[in-house]
Design a protein around this motif. Sequence first.
Motif, PDB file in Angstrom:
ATOM      1  N   PHE A 159      29.834  -9.310  30.221  1.00 51.30           N
ATOM      2  CA  PHE A 159      29.929  -8.311  31.286  1.00 51.30           C
ATOM      3  C   PHE A 159      28.613  -8.176  32.046  1.00 51.30           C
ATOM      4  O   PHE A 159      28.593  -8.060  33.268  1.00 51.30           O
ATOM      5  N   PHE A 170      26.493 -10.910  34.737  1.00 50.75           N
ATOM      6  CA  PHE A 170      26.676 -10.766  36.196  1.00 50.75           C
ATOM      7  C   PHE A 170      25.557  -9.914  36.780  1.00 50.75           C
ATOM      8  O   PHE A 170      24.961 -10.257  37.801  1.00 50.75           O
ATOM      9  N   THR A 191      26.788  -7.420  46.193  1.00 53.88           N
ATOM     10  CA  THR A 191      26.857  -7.910  44.815  1.00 53.88           C
ATOM     11  C   THR A 191      26.888  -6.744  43.838  1.00 53.88           C
ATOM     12  O   THR A 191      27.658  -6.745  42.873  1.00 53.88           O
ATOM     13  N   THR A 232      30.309  -5.254  43.787  1.00 57.05           N
ATOM     14  CA  THR A 232      31.233  -6.060  42.972  1.00 57.05           C
ATOM     15  C   THR A 232      30.945  -5.852  41.492  1.00 57.05           C
ATOM     16  O   THR A 232      31.856  -5.771  40.664  1.00 57.05           O
ATOM     17  N   PHE A 233      29.664  -5.779  41.151  1.00 57.53           N
ATOM     18  CA  PHE A 233      29.257  -5.480  39.782  1.00 57.53           C
ATOM     19  C   PHE A 233      29.840  -4.134  39.365  1.00 57.53           C
ATOM     20  O   PHE A 233      30.408  -3.985  38.282  1.00 57.53           O
ATOM     21  N   GLY A 279      33.676  -3.778  38.390  1.00 57.95           N
ATOM     22  CA  GLY A 279      34.046  -4.023  37.002  1.00 57.95           C
ATOM     23  C   GLY A 279      33.973  -2.759  36.161  1.00 57.95           C
ATOM     24  O   GLY A 279      34.733  -2.585  35.206  1.00 57.95           O
ATOM     25  N   THR A 312      34.753 -14.678  32.329  1.00 55.62           N
ATOM     26  CA  THR A 312      33.334 -15.026  32.468  1.00 55.62           C
ATOM     27  C   THR A 312      33.156 -16.520  32.703  1.00 55.62           C
ATOM     28  O   THR A 312      32.397 -16.943  33.583  1.00 55.62           O
ATOM     29  N   ILE A 371      34.064 -17.498  36.280  1.00 51.86           N
ATOM     30  CA  ILE A 371      33.045 -17.175  37.284  1.00 51.86           C
ATOM     31  C   ILE A 371      32.030 -18.311  37.389  1.00 51.86           C
ATOM     32  O   ILE A 371      31.548 -18.645  38.474  1.00 51.86           O
ATOM     33  N   VAL A 388      35.559 -13.871  42.739  1.00 57.62           N
ATOM     34  CA  VAL A 388      34.566 -13.221  41.878  1.00 57.62           C
ATOM     35  C   VAL A 388      34.962 -11.763  41.639  1.00 57.62           C
ATOM     36  O   VAL A 388      34.877 -11.263  40.502  1.00 57.62           O
ATOM     37  N   LEU A 389      35.401 -11.083  42.690  1.00 57.37           N
ATOM     38  CA  LEU A 389      35.835  -9.694  42.552  1.00 57.37           C
ATOM     39  C   LEU A 389      37.020  -9.586  41.597  1.00 57.37           C
ATOM     40  O   LEU A 389      37.049  -8.708  40.719  1.00 57.37           O
ATOM     41  N   ARG A 420      35.864 -10.142  38.108  1.00 57.49           N
ATOM     42  CA  ARG A 420      35.068  -8.988  37.700  1.00 57.49           C
ATOM     43  C   ARG A 420      35.982  -7.828  37.280  1.00 57.49           C
ATOM     44  O   ARG A 420      35.694  -7.106  36.330  1.00 57.49           O
ATOM     45  N   GLN A 465      37.262  -8.572  33.852  1.00 58.21           N
ATOM     46  CA  GLN A 465      36.222  -8.254  32.866  1.00 58.21           C
ATOM     47  C   GLN A 465      36.210  -6.763  32.566  1.00 58.21           C
ATOM     48  O   GLN A 465      36.087  -6.349  31.405  1.00 58.21           O
TER      49      GLN A 465
END
Length: 529
Positions: free
Chosen positions: A27, A30, A56, A59-60, A63, A98, A101, A118-119, A122, A125
């Motif tokens: 997790f 990223f 970014t 997006t982080f 999650g 993961t 990605i 990626v989103l 995420r 995740q």
Amino acid sequence: MSESKKSSMFSIIGASSVGTMIEWYDFYIFGSLATIISTKFFPAGPGSETLSFLSTLATFAAGFVVRPFGALFFGRLGDLIGRKYTFMVTLLLMGGATFTIGIIPAYETIGVAAPLLVLLLRLLQGLALGGEYGGAATYVAEHSPANERGYMTSWIQITATAGLIVSLIVIALTKAILSKEDFDAYGWRIPFLASILMVGISYIIRRNMHESPLFSKAKADGKTSTNPLKESFGNKLNFKFVLLALLGVTMGQGVVWYTGQFYAMSFIEKIMNVPKEQVDSIMIWGLCLGTPFFVVFGWLSDRIGRKWIMMAGMLVAILSYRTIYSKMYDTVDIKGKTEIVEKATSVSELKENAKNKNGGVDSVYTVTKAYTDGTTYKEVKTKTLKNGVVEISEKDGKPIVETKKTVTINDTDKWTLTWLVFIQMLFVTMVYGPVAAFLVEMFPIKIRYTSMSLPYHIGNGIFGGLLPAIATFLVSNAQKINSVAAESGLAPVIEKPYLEGLWYPIILAGICFVIGTIYLDGKDNKVND
């Protein structure tokens, strides 16, 4: 506790902790690579590096936002079919997301599909982690003796920080093996791809675990819930405890956790402009020195109670943050250092624009400075030329200038920052070390997984997970306000704009401290019932 039971207990803790640590690694990798990911999947054009980085971080944060939904979905499964099988599924889901990605082509190759994929991954995740923590904490707590529950579950609490430490170490090792160019080209993918090996090992270990004895007995006696969601949140009394868990514990715990670890890392790198390699070293040492205190405060909570340790952690954090971050900033700030004037250099040159596929030239102006304490400063201003003319921003009609500052610090300053990160880690361990046992003790067996997971993941996933993005935005906005004032010939409106991001954790932890102090009784609600 007999030696054989202790041995069995630590086998249970080990099997649960390894898997949970790997999920946290997956997790947080990223976030640890957020700076480089922002250039691969979220390019925002010349002069918009801050916007790209914020994309970014958003997006982080996504999650984290979805974690409560994972808590509901997997918490329900955990209360219906069991703890063991549920967090086996979350492990595989996290590992698969993961790994994927790590193989997604960059924005330059597949365009807007890259950030969208990626989103999506995420979010997967976040769903997986939403189901993992509650299962692991409940599983260990339901095996633990009542007088050692805080101590036993505190080992699970280590896993979140351990996952972050391992992610930083893997990144550091990868960077040490590869050249800067190779790491930027493909090496950043290695930490993502490596997780599949760790997930495989953890799956084998977990496959041989037995179900929680308390849940097995409840299931055999026909005392498990047929509708965990309804019983958790439809029952007035239980829902009151869910709200108390959120607003009186996990909201404050979440913002303290993310301030002391993720925001500290982001602050040193993005606001203080310390190179990533030094930032990783500072964080690894600070986190490693602080990690044993999760167990110390978990053990202490078995003896003096859990509530007041957690409340004290929030209070000292609230009172100390601005002082600590002001000291961090002043330690690196070159305005307080003595320059060696004769070592200053400035170089102006034209370079090929690597970002522009149609060619083009950048005008690059580089200034370097050295200071008597060993600190070095480098500032690179890049202007992209189009047909020999500097590109103009459509927003404000001004030339687009990309400015990158780097302050490479000396060993003394590095250890000062490490010490200040360690102090924040003490706050983190005070609020986080006892929290697993505290939450488990608030809810009955048949709805425990569901009931404890939701407030935990709202507190950590939403209030805590949004912290880096919100705090970075607050700082950026404060700097913009001062910049506008300066252009108008006015004095700065905000005295220390770099501290503005701290209002978010201070206010939320303050609200949580008041509610927790007044309304939580902190008593053991009989885990066996």
